[in-house]
Write a protein that holds these residues in place. Structure first.
Motif, PDB file in Angstrom:
ATOM      1  N   LEU A  10      -1.142  -5.382   2.154  1.00 14.41           N
ATOM      2  CA  LEU A  10      -2.437  -5.529   1.496  1.00 14.41           C
ATOM      3  C   LEU A  10      -3.388  -4.468   2.051  1.00 14.41           C
ATOM      4  O   LEU A  10      -4.243  -4.221   1.295  1.00 14.41           O
ATOM      5  CB  LEU A  10      -2.990  -7.064   1.500  1.00 14.41           C
ATOM      6  CG  LEU A  10      -2.332  -8.218   1.006  1.00 14.41           C
ATOM      7  CD1 LEU A  10      -3.304  -9.254   1.410  1.00 14.41           C
ATOM      8  CD2 LEU A  10      -2.297  -7.887  -0.648  1.00 14.41           C
ATOM      9  N   LYS A  46       0.799  -1.085   0.042  1.00 17.52           N
ATOM     10  CA  LYS A  46      -0.046   0.111  -0.141  1.00 17.52           C
ATOM     11  C   LYS A  46       0.879   1.072  -0.108  1.00 17.52           C
ATOM     12  O   LYS A  46       0.383   2.205  -0.358  1.00 17.52           O
ATOM     13  CB  LYS A  46      -0.852   0.009   1.292  1.00 17.52           C
ATOM     14  CG  LYS A  46      -0.442   0.139   2.495  1.00 17.52           C
ATOM     15  CD  LYS A  46      -1.371  -0.051   3.619  1.00 17.52           C
ATOM     16  CE  LYS A  46      -0.441   0.165   4.971  1.00 17.52           C
ATOM     17  NZ  LYS A  46      -1.627   0.007   6.139  1.00 17.52           N
ATOM     18  N   GLU A 106      -8.109  -3.878   5.257  1.00 17.96           N
ATOM     19  CA  GLU A 106      -9.423  -4.219   4.883  1.00 17.96           C
ATOM     20  C   GLU A 106      -9.470  -5.257   3.868  1.00 17.96           C
ATOM     21  O   GLU A 106     -10.301  -6.151   3.965  1.00 17.96           O
ATOM     22  CB  GLU A 106     -10.160  -2.961   4.444  1.00 17.96           C
ATOM     23  CG  GLU A 106     -10.424  -1.796   4.887  1.00 17.96           C
ATOM     24  CD  GLU A 106      -9.086  -0.901   5.130  1.00 17.96           C
ATOM     25  OE1 GLU A 106      -8.136  -1.131   4.693  1.00 17.96           O
ATOM     26  OE2 GLU A 106      -9.216   0.091   6.148  1.00 17.96           O
ATOM     27  N   ASP A 107      -8.498  -5.225   3.033  1.00 14.91           N
ATOM     28  CA  ASP A 107      -8.371  -6.343   2.170  1.00 14.91           C
ATOM     29  C   ASP A 107      -7.914  -7.898   2.996  1.00 14.91           C
ATOM     30  O   ASP A 107      -8.461  -8.685   2.489  1.00 14.91           O
ATOM     31  CB  ASP A 107      -7.297  -6.083   1.100  1.00 14.91           C
ATOM     32  CG  ASP A 107      -7.343  -6.801  -0.256  1.00 14.91           C
ATOM     33  OD1 ASP A 107      -8.362  -7.623  -0.421  1.00 14.91           O
ATOM     34  OD2 ASP A 107      -6.316  -7.034  -0.792  1.00 14.91           O
ATOM     35  N   VAL A 108      -7.013  -7.624   3.918  1.00 14.52           N
ATOM     36  CA  VAL A 108      -6.853  -8.893   4.732  1.00 14.52           C
ATOM     37  C   VAL A 108      -8.027  -9.407   5.517  1.00 14.52           C
ATOM     38  O   VAL A 108      -8.056 -10.626   5.253  1.00 14.52           O
ATOM     39  CB  VAL A 108      -5.610  -8.390   5.728  1.00 14.52           C
ATOM     40  CG1 VAL A 108      -5.482  -9.649   6.686  1.00 14.52           C
ATOM     41  CG2 VAL A 108      -4.502  -8.175   5.189  1.00 14.52           C
ATOM     42  N   ARG A 125      -2.861 -12.317  -5.208  1.00 19.74           N
ATOM     43  CA  ARG A 125      -3.526 -11.120  -6.053  1.00 19.74           C
ATOM     44  C   ARG A 125      -3.397 -11.697  -7.705  1.00 19.74           C
ATOM     45  O   ARG A 125      -4.432 -11.403  -8.339  1.00 19.74           O
ATOM     46  CB  ARG A 125      -2.819  -9.965  -5.786  1.00 19.74           C
ATOM     47  CG  ARG A 125      -3.126  -9.282  -4.622  1.00 19.74           C
ATOM     48  CD  ARG A 125      -2.456  -7.731  -4.594  1.00 19.74           C
ATOM     49  NE  ARG A 125      -3.057  -6.840  -3.702  1.00 19.74           N
ATOM     50  CZ  ARG A 125      -2.729  -5.769  -3.640  1.00 19.74           C
ATOM     51  NH1 ARG A 125      -1.807  -5.190  -3.983  1.00 19.74           N
ATOM     52  NH2 ARG A 125      -3.417  -4.854  -2.766  1.00 19.74           N
ATOM     53  N   ASN A 145      -0.919  -6.717   6.590  1.00 16.79           N
ATOM     54  CA  ASN A 145      -1.727  -5.300   6.671  1.00 16.79           C
ATOM     55  C   ASN A 145      -0.989  -4.431   6.119  1.00 16.79           C
ATOM     56  O   ASN A 145      -1.502  -3.437   5.304  1.00 16.79           O
ATOM     57  CB  ASN A 145      -1.925  -5.069   8.275  1.00 16.79           C
ATOM     58  CG  ASN A 145      -3.317  -5.889   8.887  1.00 16.79           C
ATOM     59  OD1 ASN A 145      -3.794  -6.294   8.249  1.00 16.79           O
ATOM     60  ND2 ASN A 145      -2.932  -5.766  10.126  1.00 16.79           N
ATOM     61  N   ARG A 160     -11.067  -9.180   4.380  1.00 15.12           N
ATOM     62  CA  ARG A 160     -11.976  -9.284   3.206  1.00 15.12           C
ATOM     63  C   ARG A 160     -11.673 -10.707   3.028  1.00 15.12           C
ATOM     64  O   ARG A 160     -12.343 -11.914   2.929  1.00 15.12           O
ATOM     65  CB  ARG A 160     -12.193  -8.458   2.094  1.00 15.12           C
ATOM     66  CG  ARG A 160     -13.050  -9.036   1.097  1.00 15.12           C
ATOM     67  CD  ARG A 160     -13.058  -7.943  -0.236  1.00 15.12           C
ATOM     68  NE  ARG A 160     -11.804  -7.786  -0.651  1.00 15.12           N
ATOM     69  CZ  ARG A 160     -11.368  -8.640  -1.432  1.00 15.12           C
ATOM     70  NH1 ARG A 160     -11.851  -9.512  -2.132  1.00 15.12           N
ATOM     71  NH2 ARG A 160     -10.130  -8.443  -1.935  1.00 15.12           N
ATOM     72  N   ARG A 161     -10.416 -11.052   2.559  1.00  7.78           N
ATOM     73  CA  ARG A 161      -9.777 -12.422   2.554  1.00  7.78           C
ATOM     74  C   ARG A 161      -9.894 -13.468   3.551  1.00  7.78           C
ATOM     75  O   ARG A 161      -9.965 -14.740   3.264  1.00  7.78           O
ATOM     76  CB  ARG A 161      -8.636 -12.129   1.671  1.00  7.78           C
ATOM     77  CG  ARG A 161      -8.346 -11.068   0.686  1.00  7.78           C
ATOM     78  CD  ARG A 161      -6.753 -11.150   0.050  1.00  7.78           C
ATOM     79  NE  ARG A 161      -6.750 -10.357  -1.166  1.00  7.78           N
ATOM     80  CZ  ARG A 161      -6.861 -10.734  -2.341  1.00  7.78           C
ATOM     81  NH1 ARG A 161      -7.167 -12.046  -2.828  1.00  7.78           N
ATOM     82  NH2 ARG A 161      -6.773  -9.855  -3.527  1.00  7.78           N
TER      83      ARG A 161
END
Length: 327
Positions: A196, A103, A199-201, A150, A193, A203-204
């Motif tokens: 990615l 990020k 939030e993405d962590v 990804r 964190n 969600r996955r």
């Protein structure tokens, strides 16, 4: 030796990367090579002897390269460049493998050892990254696994490690399995964190694309089309190590990370990491990268601490391996 001055023209982004917060980066370079670096506008001037200027210029060129690749430039990068310029094998790779995640920009290896490590991860079904804290072995494993996830090259990222407690049993901790396990996996979650985003962590994790569990929960499973990270492997027993290594299924890859000098087992000689390295090193499909103190990219104090402990350990003669019978 005569001290002369030379000027390097830089754009604004490169100039900020070279100077660093509160001029910290140039201060490190100045201290390392006894040069004077000033930023009169449009670039930097380097004043010093010819050899010292060349070394400082090489470090600055490395920082500029990282900035141009979109990578964040920090003190660890400056120290790595200084190490390479001094010829101690610690520095930028000539052909760094940029990982398309992060990020805060591209993630690239900061040392030659890290570049070799990524190459091993890319070309071996089973990889070992071992060595002292601060060398990036766990972070890069997480970054590589996240990049595969990804790109859709694996279906899952599976993270496991032994739950070696200090007076508390895992079952007595409150909460569900994730809440019990998460404290033991804090370094992995911090890395993911950062790579990615939280939030993405999450969600996955909710979708089952990222899974974490103690090694005890790996028994009986076959991990197919997954990238598996076995962290803190020095605290696995020999039986646990054999069990987790044989979980590999079709389309899966595994990386085992650990520091053999930080074994917390009651019987250190039962550590599965050293045993696995000894018997698997020459097996086809297995790659090993052993980091050293000079590869530490955290605070400079960490490298000095590691060297001090290594020197002390060298004075202690280890006992015989219980499985070595002289055959």
């Amino acid at each position: 030796m005569a001290r002369e001055s030379e000027f390097l023209a830089l754009d604004d982004a490169s100039l900020r990367a070279v100077i660093g917060p509160n001029s910290r980066h140039v201060a490190l370079i100045e201290d390392a090579f006894k040069v004077l670096i000033e930023a009169p506008g449009g670039g930097v001037s380097i004043n010093g002897g010819a050899r010292d200027r060349a070394n400082a210029r090489a470090v600055i060129a490395g920082l500029i390269t990282r900035a141009e690749k979109g990578a964040e430039v920090n003190e660890a990068d400056v120290r790595a460049g200084i190490g390479q310029a001094r010829g101690v094998g610690k520095g930028f790779s000539n052909d760094p493998m940029a990982l398309p995640v992060g990020k805060r920009g591209a993630i690239v290896p900061k040392t030659d050892a890290q570049a070799r490590y990524l190459d091993i991860l890319a070309h071996h079904e089973l990889s070992f990254g071992v060595g002292p804290a601060g060398t990036g072995k766990t972070f890069l494993a997480a970054a590589y696994g996240a990049s595969l996830l990804r790109r859709g090259q694996v279906d899952r990222l599976v993270i496991t490690r032994p739950a070696v407690e200090a007076g508390e049993k895992l079952g007595f901790l409150p909460g569900d399995l994730n809440e019990k396990v998460d404290p033991y996996l804090a370094p992995i979650w911090e890395a993911l964190n950062d790579i990615l985003g939280p939030e993405d962590v999450q969600r996955r994790r909710d979708k089952g694309e990222i899974e974490a569990a103690p090694i005890a929960f790996m028994r009986g499973r076959t991990l197919s089309h997954a990238f598996v990270i076995v962290d803190e492997a020095q605290n696995t027993s020999r039986l646990q190590m054999k069990m987790v290594l044989t979980r590999l299924g079709e389309g899966a890859r595994m990386v085992v990370t650990g520091d053999p000098s930080q074994i917390d087992l009651l019987n250190p000689r039962d550590s599965g990491l050293a045993h696995a390295l000894r018997i698997l090193r020459d097996v086809k499909g297995v790659g090993v990268l052993e980091f050293e103190a000079q590869d530490v990219v955290r605070h400079a104090m960490v490298e000095r601490i590691v060297r001090a402990y290594d020197a002390d350990a060298a004075l202690v003669r280890p006992g015989p391996d219980p499985e070595d019978t002289g055959r």
